[in-house]
Each structure stands twice: as structure tokens, then as C-alpha cells.
Write an enzyme that holds these catalytic residues in place. Structure first.
Site, PDB file in Angstrom:
ATOM      1  N   LYS A   1      -6.435  -3.412   3.802  1.00 34.64           N
ATOM      2  CA  LYS A   1      -6.830  -4.785   3.497  1.00 34.64           C
ATOM      3  C   LYS A   1      -5.630  -5.709   3.610  1.00 34.64           C
ATOM      4  O   LYS A   1      -4.517  -5.348   3.227  1.00 34.64           O
ATOM      5  CB  LYS A   1      -7.414  -4.865   2.087  1.00 34.64           C
ATOM      6  CG  LYS A   1      -8.529  -3.870   1.809  1.00 34.64           C
ATOM      7  CD  LYS A   1      -8.979  -3.938   0.370  1.00 34.64           C
ATOM      8  CE  LYS A   1      -9.811  -2.722   0.008  1.00 34.64           C
ATOM      9  NZ  LYS A   1      -8.990  -1.490  -0.124  1.00 34.64           N
TER      10      LYS A   1
ATOM     11  N   TYR B   1      -1.644  -2.443  -2.495  1.00 35.16           N
ATOM     12  CA  TYR B   1      -1.495  -1.238  -3.298  1.00 35.16           C
ATOM     13  C   TYR B   1      -0.089  -0.653  -3.193  1.00 35.16           C
ATOM     14  O   TYR B   1       0.285   0.199  -4.006  1.00 35.16           O
ATOM     15  CB  TYR B   1      -2.508  -0.171  -2.883  1.00 35.16           C
ATOM     16  CG  TYR B   1      -3.956  -0.583  -2.972  1.00 35.16           C
ATOM     17  CD1 TYR B   1      -4.362  -1.740  -3.638  1.00 35.16           C
ATOM     18  CD2 TYR B   1      -4.946   0.199  -2.380  1.00 35.16           C
ATOM     19  CE1 TYR B   1      -5.689  -2.108  -3.697  1.00 35.16           C
ATOM     20  CE2 TYR B   1      -6.277  -0.154  -2.439  1.00 35.16           C
ATOM     21  CZ  TYR B   1      -6.648  -1.309  -3.095  1.00 35.16           C
ATOM     22  OH  TYR B   1      -7.972  -1.665  -3.146  1.00 35.16           O
TER      23      TYR B   1
ATOM     24  N   HIS C   1      -8.942  -9.155   1.683  1.00 39.22           N
ATOM     25  CA  HIS C   1      -9.007  -8.595   0.330  1.00 39.22           C
ATOM     26  C   HIS C   1      -9.780  -9.489  -0.640  1.00 39.22           C
ATOM     27  O   HIS C   1     -10.574  -8.992  -1.449  1.00 39.22           O
ATOM     28  CB  HIS C   1      -7.592  -8.348  -0.185  1.00 39.22           C
ATOM     29  CG  HIS C   1      -7.493  -7.233  -1.167  1.00 39.22           C
ATOM     30  ND1 HIS C   1      -6.400  -6.409  -1.272  1.00 39.22           N
ATOM     31  CD2 HIS C   1      -8.359  -6.796  -2.108  1.00 39.22           C
ATOM     32  CE1 HIS C   1      -6.594  -5.507  -2.216  1.00 39.22           C
ATOM     33  NE2 HIS C   1      -7.786  -5.733  -2.755  1.00 39.22           N
TER      34      HIS C   1
ATOM     35  N   ASP D   1      -9.288   4.776   1.918  1.00 35.33           N
ATOM     36  CA  ASP D   1      -9.219   3.339   1.672  1.00 35.33           C
ATOM     37  C   ASP D   1      -7.901   2.996   0.986  1.00 35.33           C
ATOM     38  O   ASP D   1      -7.562   3.566  -0.052  1.00 35.33           O
ATOM     39  CB  ASP D   1     -10.395   2.916   0.786  1.00 35.33           C
ATOM     40  CG  ASP D   1     -10.397   1.431   0.486  1.00 35.33           C
ATOM     41  OD1 ASP D   1     -11.135   0.695   1.172  1.00 35.33           O
ATOM     42  OD2 ASP D   1      -9.680   1.007  -0.442  1.00 35.33           O
TER      43      ASP D   1
END
Length: 259
Positions: A58, A30, A91, A25
Site C-alpha cells: 500500500k 508497516y 492506504h 499483505d
């Protein structure tokens, strides 16, 4: 791989795949999709079949909207180095922005093209799910939400069960805040397991998809070793008493950050 620096990401993903994990994931926000992609490429080169991997990323908040979603997806796929994605998530719902319906329509278009296997959401509350389903006629496959014994999300999990949405837990260990909880430690001592293993097993028995995060190879392997014991009803009742409504992340009903 939330809150994992790019420099640690490739090593952590490689260690997880070596330990037997196949669900990876990440997210555009990120900042480590490329490093995840490098680890996946190395794993596939060494013999792990692409069909055995389940890769999730996401869409970040600033890219919501139909056309911007399509462009953002292409950018994520370039970084991941994949021909298709197993699961794509919105998200956050961003209720004031109010673009998640058009965003999800773009997701559906990508799914119809065969570029995504499944489409879902993250951090959606029941009212967001109702609007999404009413407007698109599509039930998200997954809703990834903050979920741990302090915030077990019983009402939202019941909504998911009614609609046929899988519940996936982020911050499943309460961002580490529960690892020294005396109640969790005592249950771990009884079973000969670590507090993290107790919490992960709690999620498994609730039926949650759980994605614990670690960059330590030993803890990565330990977190996977939760299928040789079972929590008793007494254990589950004891953990249930930890609920106090503590939310460690933003409130999806008021979070509208697009930076």
C-alpha cells in the site's frame, strides 16, 4: 503484516507460506516490506513459483500525488525485490488532502506498464469511490476495509457488490476482541473449532477476502483450516447480533494523517 515488527515478519511470512498461504499483505507504513521480500525470495528459491504468489502493498499517505506515487512505488518494489506487484492499494482516502484521484491515475499508469496486475484502494467510503470512479473511469479491483462482526459494513459491501469491487477485511478478528466472546466461543465449541476459525469462516461465507494476522506458526496453520465445516443460518444470525458499530481503527471520513 500490520503491527508485525520487522524482526518477526520474515519468520511469520515463511511460516504462512509453509502452511499453504499464498496471499501476502504489507504496506509501506508497516516498515517491513524488505523483510516480506526476504521471505518471498526464500520461498521462490525453495520452489514456490512467483505466479502462485499474490503480493499486496500500500502507498502511504505522505506519498499521495502523481509523481510522488511513482517514486514511492519504486521504493516499495526495491524493498520487496519483485519485478511486478499483484495488487497496489491507496492506504487511506485522506479527504482533506484530496489527492487520491491523481494517485490512482499514477496507479493506472503503472498497471498499463505491466508493473502492477491490479489496482485498488483501502478504507474508502462510498463517496470516495464515487469520486474516484467518476474522475478516472476506473473501478478499483479491491477495497480493503475494517470489517468484523462488530462492524460488518453491510452498506459498503452492497456498494462493492453493485460496482464489482472485491471486499477485503482488515482486523477480521476485531483485533482479538472477539476471541473470548461467549457467543463466538459457543459456536466454536459446537463445531469443534477455535473462535478465530469461526470468525474467519464467517468472513468466507459472507464472500469477503480475509487476511488474519499472526506470528505464531500454530495459529497461522489453524487460521488456514476453515474449509471443512460450514456455519449454519442460526450461527450466522447469532453472529449478526454482535453488530454494534464499534470501529477499532480511524474513521476514513475524518482521518487525514500524513506523518
Amino acid at each position: 503484516m500490520w503491527q508485525t515488527p520487522p524482526g518477526d515478519t520474515e519468520r511469520a511470512v515463511g511460516a504462512a507460506l509453509d502452511a499453504g498461504y499464498r496471499h501476502v499483505d504489507t504496506a509501506a507504513a508497516y516498515g517491513n516490506e524488505a523483510e516480506v521480500g526476504h521471505a518471498l525470495s526464500a520461498a521462490m528459491t525453495s520452489g514456490i513459483a512467483r505466479n502462485d504468489l499474490y503480493v499486496v502493498t500500500k502507498l502511504w499517505n505522505s506519498e499521495q500525488g502523481y509523481d510522488t506515487t511513482l517514486r514511492a512505488f519504486d521504493a516499495s518494489m526495491d524493498k520487496l525485490g519483485l519485478d511486478y506487484l499483484d495488487l497496489y492499494l491507496i492506504h487511506w482516502p485522506l479527504p482533506e488532502v484530496n489527492a487520491f484521484v491523481d494517485t490512482f491515475r499514477a496507479f493506472a499508469h503503472l498497471r498499463d506498464q505491466g508493473r502492477i496486475r491490479s489496482i485498488g484502494v483501502s478504507n474508502f467510503e462510498p463517496e470516495h469511490l464515487d469520486v474516484l470512479i467518476d474522475e478516472t473511469g476506473i473501478v478499483p479491483a479491491v477495497n480493503q476495509i475494517e470489517l468484523h462482526p462488530l462492524l460488518p459494513q453491510q452498506e459498503l459491501r452492497e456498494v462493492h457488490a453493485r460496482l464489482g469491487i472485491a471486499t477485503e477485511a482488515w482486523s477480521p478478528l476485531g483485533q482479538g476482541s472477539l476471541l473470548e466472546n461467549p457467543r463466538v466461543v459457543a459456536i466454536g465449541e459446537h463445531h469443534g473449532k477455535t473462535p478465530a476459525q469461526i470468525l474467519i469462516r464467517w468472513h468466507v461465507q459472507l464472500g469477503n477476502i480475509v487476511i488474519p494476522k499472526s506470528v505464531n506458526p500454530e495459529r497461522i496453520a489453524s487460521n488456514f483450516d476453515v474449509f471443512d465445516f460450514e456455519l449454519s443460518e442460526q450461527d450466522l444470525a447469532s453472529i449478526a447480533e454482535l453488530e454494534d458499530g464499534t470501529r477499532l481503527g480511524p474513521d476514513p471520513r475524518t482521518f487525514n494523517f500524513t506523518g
